[in-house]
Design a protein around this motif. Structure first.
Motif: not given
Ligand code: PEP
Ligand code: MN
Length: 270
Positions: A10-25
């Motif tokens: 799986y992807n550890q950071v899931v990118e929803v356009g410019d929204v990165k889920i699972g990153g530092e934000k």
């Protein structure tokens, strides 16, 4: 006991356009339980946007316990979500309940939500493997963590590595809250896997006053973000008004999250 890599590929950071889920934000998803009307949804979207959240939620297809309850506006609701997205730039998360609706919902959704009641609908999970759109998989209200992770593995194995988990509470013997938000599971998943995980303290508690404290608790134990229900006028809500934040509560939530984000090494840019 879970192995340290419970779900593979799986992807550890899931990118929803410019929204990165699972990153530092931290990711904040907010909006009404159900899309009820154009006016309600656009007003809610403004509130969500003004408060600096990333993703607008709202169900067009609603899984309701009673067949006599409001079932959602269907495609009309999806069109209002598209209009809200156009006006605010917010990404959209909305539920798909049935394999036959994936193609339609996928035209509007930036994240496809799989509700608690469908977590083990393996036919649906297999079909979600065939799209690229990120899938947010809510925990079944009576599912073990292992079963939840294996459900995520279905989506991944059938071709879609963009899976986000969502802890929404489980059914326990305790009746004073709607569900019990199992934060053990959040800490466990962060410890044993790298899957992104969001907490949903709205369904996790069912009580408006508990949403902010439990959102903070979820972030403190490592959640990558929160999803909360927000309604312009919860007293008139067709669904889940008792657990929906008002506009001013969302402002409070964002301020509180801003204070504590750094506890788990995250940021909240508002
Ligand atoms: C929802 O997010 O509105 C919803 C129906 O959630 P759950 O599947 O967790 O009950
Ligand atoms: Mn709801």
């Amino acid at each position: 006991m879970l192995s340290s890599v419970e779900v593979e590929n799986y992807n550890q950071v899931v990118e929803v356009g410019d929204v990165k889920i699972g990153g530092e934000k931290l990711t904040v998803m907010a909006g009404p339980c159900a899309v009820e009307s154009r006016e309600q949804l656009l007003t809610a979207a403004e509130i969500v946007k003004e408060n600096g959240a990333d993703i607008l939620r709202g169900g067009a297809f609603k899984p309701r316990t009673s067949p006599n309850s409001f079932q959602g506006l269907g495609e009309e609701g999806l069109k209002y979500l598209a209009e809200a997205k156009e006006k605010t730039g917010l990404k959209i998360v909305t539920e798909v309940m049935d394999s036959q609706d994936i193609e339609l919902v996928d035209q509007y959704a930036d994240v496809l939500q799989i509700g608690s009641r469908n977590m083990q609908n393996y036919g649906l999970l297999k079909e979600l493997g065939k799209v690229d759109t990120p899938v947010m998989l809510k925990r079944g209200y009576a599912a073990k963590v292992k079963e939840w992770l294996l459900a995520a593995q279905y989506i991944v194995n059938y071709g879609n590595p963009n899976v986000i988990l969502c802890a929404r509470g489980i059914r326990t013997f305790e009746p004073s809250t709607r569900n019990t938000l199992d934060l053990n599971s959040v800490a466990l998943i962060k410890e044993k896997t790298n899957l992104p995980i969001i907490v949903d303290p709205s369904h996790g508690t069912g009580v408006r006053e508990l949403v902010i404290p439990m959102a903070k608790a979820g972030v403190t134990v490592g959640a990558d973000g929160v999803m909360v229900e927000v309604h312009p006028d919860p007293e008139t809500a067709l669904c889940d008004g008792q657990q929906s934040l008002r506009a001013k509560d969302l402002t409070n939530l964002m301020n509180e999250l801003n204070k504590i984000a750094s506890i788990s090494g995250k940021k909240l840019a508002i």
